[in-house]
Structure formats: C-alpha cells, structure tokens
Design a protein around this motif. Structure first.
Motif, mmCIF file in Angstrom:
data_model
loop_
_atom_site.group_PDB
_atom_site.id
_atom_site.type_symbol
_atom_site.label_atom_id
_atom_site.label_comp_id
_atom_site.label_asym_id
_atom_site.label_seq_id
_atom_site.Cartn_x
_atom_site.Cartn_y
_atom_site.Cartn_z
ATOM 1 N N ASP A 101 0.732 -1.229 -0.158
ATOM 2 C CA ASP A 101 -0.315 0.170 -0.063
ATOM 3 C C ASP A 101 0.964 1.680 0.273
ATOM 4 O OD1 ASP A 101 -2.353 -1.015 0.112
ATOM 5 O OD2 ASP A 101 -2.563 -1.381 2.199
ATOM 6 N N ILE A 102 1.032 1.799 -1.006
ATOM 7 C CA ILE A 102 1.995 3.567 -1.054
ATOM 8 C C ILE A 102 0.948 4.775 -1.563
ATOM 9 C CG2 ILE A 102 3.090 4.471 -2.349
ATOM 10 C CD1 ILE A 102 4.041 2.168 -3.818
ATOM 11 N N THR A 103 1.326 5.776 0.252
ATOM 12 C CA THR A 103 0.247 6.683 0.152
ATOM 13 C C THR A 103 1.444 7.480 -0.283
ATOM 14 O OG1 THR A 103 -0.716 5.068 1.810
ATOM 15 C CG2 THR A 103 -0.857 8.122 1.783
ATOM 16 N N VAL A 104 1.154 9.042 -1.039
ATOM 17 C CA VAL A 104 1.774 10.095 -1.042
ATOM 18 C C VAL A 104 1.066 10.989 -0.382
ATOM 19 C CG1 VAL A 104 3.091 11.308 -3.265
ATOM 20 C CG2 VAL A 104 3.223 8.977 -3.461
ATOM 21 N N LYS A 105 1.668 12.390 -0.385
ATOM 22 C CA LYS A 105 1.244 13.242 0.397
ATOM 23 C C LYS A 105 1.997 14.207 -0.105
ATOM 24 C CE LYS A 105 -1.069 15.322 4.387
ATOM 25 N NZ LYS A 105 -1.430 16.273 5.344
ATOM 26 N N PHE A 106 1.005 15.337 -0.886
ATOM 27 C CA PHE A 106 1.878 16.434 -1.769
ATOM 28 C C PHE A 106 1.395 17.609 -0.945
ATOM 29 C CE2 PHE A 106 1.351 19.010 -4.945
ATOM 30 C CZ PHE A 106 3.481 19.319 -5.686
ATOM 31 N N PHE A 107 2.142 18.345 -0.705
ATOM 32 C CA PHE A 107 3.132 19.695 -0.149
ATOM 33 C C PHE A 107 2.794 21.136 -1.007
ATOM 34 C CE2 PHE A 107 3.900 16.667 3.236
ATOM 35 C CZ PHE A 107 2.518 16.700 3.965
ATOM 36 N N LEU A 108 1.750 21.635 -1.686
ATOM 37 C CA LEU A 108 2.377 22.901 -1.965
ATOM 38 C C LEU A 108 2.828 24.218 -0.757
ATOM 39 C CD1 LEU A 108 -0.200 22.867 -4.476
ATOM 40 C CD2 LEU A 108 1.907 23.095 -4.951
ATOM 41 N N LEU A 109 3.635 24.723 -0.891
ATOM 42 C CA LEU A 109 4.451 25.501 0.058
ATOM 43 C C LEU A 109 3.851 26.706 0.079
ATOM 44 C CD1 LEU A 109 7.955 23.602 1.045
ATOM 45 C CD2 LEU A 109 5.566 23.645 1.940
ATOM 46 N N PRO A 110 3.578 27.592 0.409
ATOM 47 C CA PRO A 110 3.394 29.110 1.023
ATOM 48 C C PRO A 110 3.995 29.442 -0.467
ATOM 49 C CG PRO A 110 3.644 28.807 2.651
ATOM 50 C CD PRO A 110 3.699 27.247 2.292
ATOM 51 N N LYS A 111 5.218 29.805 -0.653
ATOM 52 C CA LYS A 111 5.678 30.846 -1.730
ATOM 53 C C LYS A 111 5.681 29.500 -3.589
ATOM 54 C CE LYS A 111 9.120 32.603 0.663
ATOM 55 N NZ LYS A 111 8.749 34.388 0.930
ATOM 56 N N THR A 295 4.585 6.422 1.091
ATOM 57 C CA THR A 295 5.254 5.440 2.461
ATOM 58 C C THR A 295 5.006 4.682 2.044
ATOM 59 O OG1 THR A 295 4.519 7.082 4.254
ATOM 60 C CG2 THR A 295 4.405 4.756 5.169
ATOM 61 N N ALA A 296 5.466 3.091 1.828
ATOM 62 C CA ALA A 296 5.330 2.032 1.112
ATOM 63 C C ALA A 296 4.960 0.730 1.988
ATOM 64 C CB ALA A 296 6.155 1.399 -0.544
ATOM 65 N N VAL A 297 3.784 0.879 2.605
ATOM 66 C CA VAL A 297 3.818 -0.122 3.128
ATOM 67 C C VAL A 297 3.205 -1.598 3.159
ATOM 68 C CG1 VAL A 297 2.045 -0.800 5.377
ATOM 69 C CG2 VAL A 297 3.099 1.585 4.946
ATOM 70 N N VAL A 298 4.011 -3.002 3.533
ATOM 71 C CA VAL A 298 4.262 -4.480 3.046
ATOM 72 C C VAL A 298 2.580 -5.371 3.570
ATOM 73 C CG1 VAL A 298 4.485 -6.426 2.883
ATOM 74 C CG2 VAL A 298 6.445 -4.512 3.970
ATOM 75 N N VAL A 303 3.931 -3.441 8.215
ATOM 76 C CA VAL A 303 5.251 -2.948 8.075
ATOM 77 C C VAL A 303 5.957 -1.746 7.064
ATOM 78 C CG1 VAL A 303 8.174 -3.575 8.418
ATOM 79 C CG2 VAL A 303 6.096 -5.173 9.254
ATOM 80 N N ILE A 304 6.330 -0.958 7.482
ATOM 81 C CA ILE A 304 6.529 0.349 6.346
ATOM 82 C C ILE A 304 8.228 -0.071 6.016
ATOM 83 C CG2 ILE A 304 6.982 2.589 6.222
ATOM 84 C CD1 ILE A 304 5.435 3.220 8.461
ATOM 85 N N GLU A 305 8.229 -0.673 4.872
ATOM 86 C CA GLU A 305 9.803 -0.667 4.487
ATOM 87 C C GLU A 305 10.246 0.240 3.652
ATOM 88 O OE1 GLU A 305 10.639 -2.635 0.671
ATOM 89 O OE2 GLU A 305 9.645 -4.118 1.528
ATOM 90 N N HIS A 306 9.530 1.133 2.738
ATOM 91 C CA HIS A 306 10.482 2.235 2.821
ATOM 92 C C HIS A 306 9.615 3.948 2.779
ATOM 93 C CE1 HIS A 306 13.120 3.145 -0.925
ATOM 94 N NE2 HIS A 306 12.099 4.766 -0.401
ATOM 95 N N LYS A 307 10.395 4.817 3.818
ATOM 96 C CA LYS A 307 9.414 5.994 3.265
ATOM 97 C C LYS A 307 10.017 6.618 2.971
ATOM 98 C CE LYS A 307 6.642 8.534 7.414
ATOM 99 N NZ LYS A 307 6.417 8.607 8.626
#
Length: 321
Positions: A101-111, A295-298, A303-307
C-alpha cells in the motif's frame, strides 16, 4: 536554478539515519532525514584518510563542510541540482508492487506560484514513482497552502461556520485547476485513490459543488481537540468520503529552515554561500516550492518498508554585472 532535496529511505538508513519516535512530526522527520542523507552522501564522497565529516562532540551532528565542496556529492540533471546526487541504481521496493500500500502526500508550500502547481505535482509524482520503481500509488493526498482545519470552529459553528472569503477566489480557482490534473492521474491509473487535506465543512461543500471528480479522502489535523468534530464527520458520511487524521504541518519546510539546512553554518551542507563561508557556494534568494512524503507498507505484515521525502526549491540567482 531548481534544487531537489531527498531523504532517501529513512526506514533502512542504517547508521546514517537516527532512529526516531513514531510520534515525531513530519517537519522534524523531514529535516532530520535530509540532514542525515546529506551527511551520509558527504561521508561516501570523502577521499580515503580524510576522517569523519561529523563533529562527534556536537549532539546535532555538526557537518564539517569546509573541506568538501558540494559539487563532490551532488549532481546536476537538466539544469536541476540534486541534493544529494540521485542514485540510478537504487532497486526500489523489494517485493512485487501488489504487495504494498503506497501513500503519497503532496504539500504545496506558501511561496509556490499558482501557475506552477501542475508542474510541481508532476515533478513530485515522477520523483516518487522513480524512487520506488513503480507505476502507481494507492492514495494521493494534496495539501494546499493557506488551507487549515480548525476543529474548535467546526465544533462551535458546525458547517455554517468558516465561510470561504471572496478574497480566496484565486486560491479556489488554483485548487480546482490542479485538482483536474489529480483527476487525470486517477483516470490514467497512476493514483488509484485521491484526497485532500485540511478541508473544513464549508470548504469541502464548496469544493464538491465545483468539481465532478470527488475526493475519496479528507485528511484533517485535529491538533489539541480530543475528538473529530461531529459536523465534519456527518458531512463526510453523507458524501461517502473517508475521514483521516494526521499531525503534519501545512508549511512543512519554511524558508529559514531550508536555508539553515543548505547554508554554511555549523549544521548546514555548505551549498549556499554565506558571510563566513570557507567554500564557494551558490548565491541567491531561496524559495521552497513543494514537499512530497511517500510511504510503502507491506500489506500482509503492516510493516513500513520504505518511507521518505523529496523537496523542491527555486534559487533565484542574481545576474552578474
């Protein structure tokens, strides 16, 4: 010049990554991960016999950057400075894509400029897919600057509170514009589920009235509140939107923090020039643009394998006379 910063995998960082408590906020995790990856890359680039680049007496791990030019552990790719140098031999995930399960959170910053948001999202998604050696993610969440959830106001005023101001028209239009690109990513199978962050009742209701691509997730930060307000829970239930909580900062990488990371100070990487620089660094105005957390969870083990994180900034260099 564009700069792209990377933590690499903070889970399997070995001795180069300091183990951190699970409750650590993402902004602290990002800064620590970047500094640790910079340090590991500098250490790997040091000529034999030159010793350690860390000051062991300093609890924060001060970097002895004076003797190591940044060009020795970074690289330039299509006019973009990668910090540290990207590794094309990184194997990505250990198992088949279907195991995660791969979750991605994308933050656009104020500037960041509204007109650049689509390009920023494409750059961020491309970086994550390449890092993990995959062609899709399970959940993509977008965090917009200037948008924050106020649990106290929601609880007090319900969905009639926190009206969207007329002055936010440009922001609303920019959100809808980049959301159209999010919809395309889902249609093309790159993001299987999509969501937003920090949308209160009024903002979520207005958003739903203006888009045909409905978010599947709304991620909110309740901060000091003990419970999620009933008003947003009811709206999410009615609209069949999954409500998730988080403890991320919306401005996850302020300009001052980034300059400290890249500057010539005792904890800096020596990339930016400063009044006391002993090595030649880059000069100009530094503007953080976006951060992406992945974040990649097995699946069968939880278990989080890659973050890790990527961050991008624009360095506006002064023209030479």
């Amino acid at each position: 010049m564009k700069l792209r910063l990377s933590t690499s995998n903070i889970i399997n960082g070995g001795t180069s990554i300091v183990r951190r408590p699970a409750s650590e906020k993402s902004n602290v995790e990002l800064v620590n991960g970047l500094r640790s990856n910079f340090t590991a890359s500098m250490q790997a680039s040091m000529p034999p016999g030159n010793g350690d680049i860390l000051d062991a007496a300093d609890g924060k791990g001060a970097i002895k950057n004076a003797a190591l030019p940044y060009t020795s552990w970074t690289n330039v790719d299509n006019g973009r400075l990668n910090v540290p140098a990207n590794n094309p031999d990184d194997p990505g995930l250990a198992e088949e894509r279907s195991e995660y399960d791969i979750t991605v959170k994308f933050f656009l910053l104020p500037k960041s400029r509204f007109s650049d948001w689509r390009r920023h999202l494409q750059d961020a998604i491309s970086a994550v897919l390449q890092e993990l050696s995959v062609d899709s993610v399970d959940l993509l969440i977008i965090s917009f600057p200037g948008v924050s959830f106020d649990a106290d106001s929601e609880e007090t005023g319900g969905c009639g509170s926190n009206k969207i101001q007329a002055s936010e028209t440009d922001l609303v239009d920019a959100i809808l514009d980049v959301w159209n690109m999010v919809a395309t990513l889902q249609v093309n199978g790159i993001a299987l589920r999509t969501g937003v962050a920090e949308f209160g009742c009024e903002r979520l209701k207005e958003f739903l009235s203006k888009t045909s691509h409905r978010p599947m997730v709304n991620q909110i930060n309740v901060r000091d509140a003990c419970e999620v307000p009933q008003s947003i829970m009811e709206l999410a239930r009615q609209e069949r939107i999954e409500l998730l909580t988080h403890n991320d900062c919306t401005n996850i990488l302020p300009q001052g923090t980034l300059r400290d990371l890249l500057g010539d100070g005792p904890h800096g990487a020596g990339i930016l020039a400063g009044p006391n620089a002993q090595t030649k660094g880059l000069e100009g105005d530094l503007s953080p643009e976006w951060v992406v957390k992945y974040t990649a969870v097995v699946r069968d083990r939880g278990v989080i394998e890659h973050k890790g994180y990527f961050a991008s900034a624009d360095l506006l260099q002064q023209p030479t006379v």
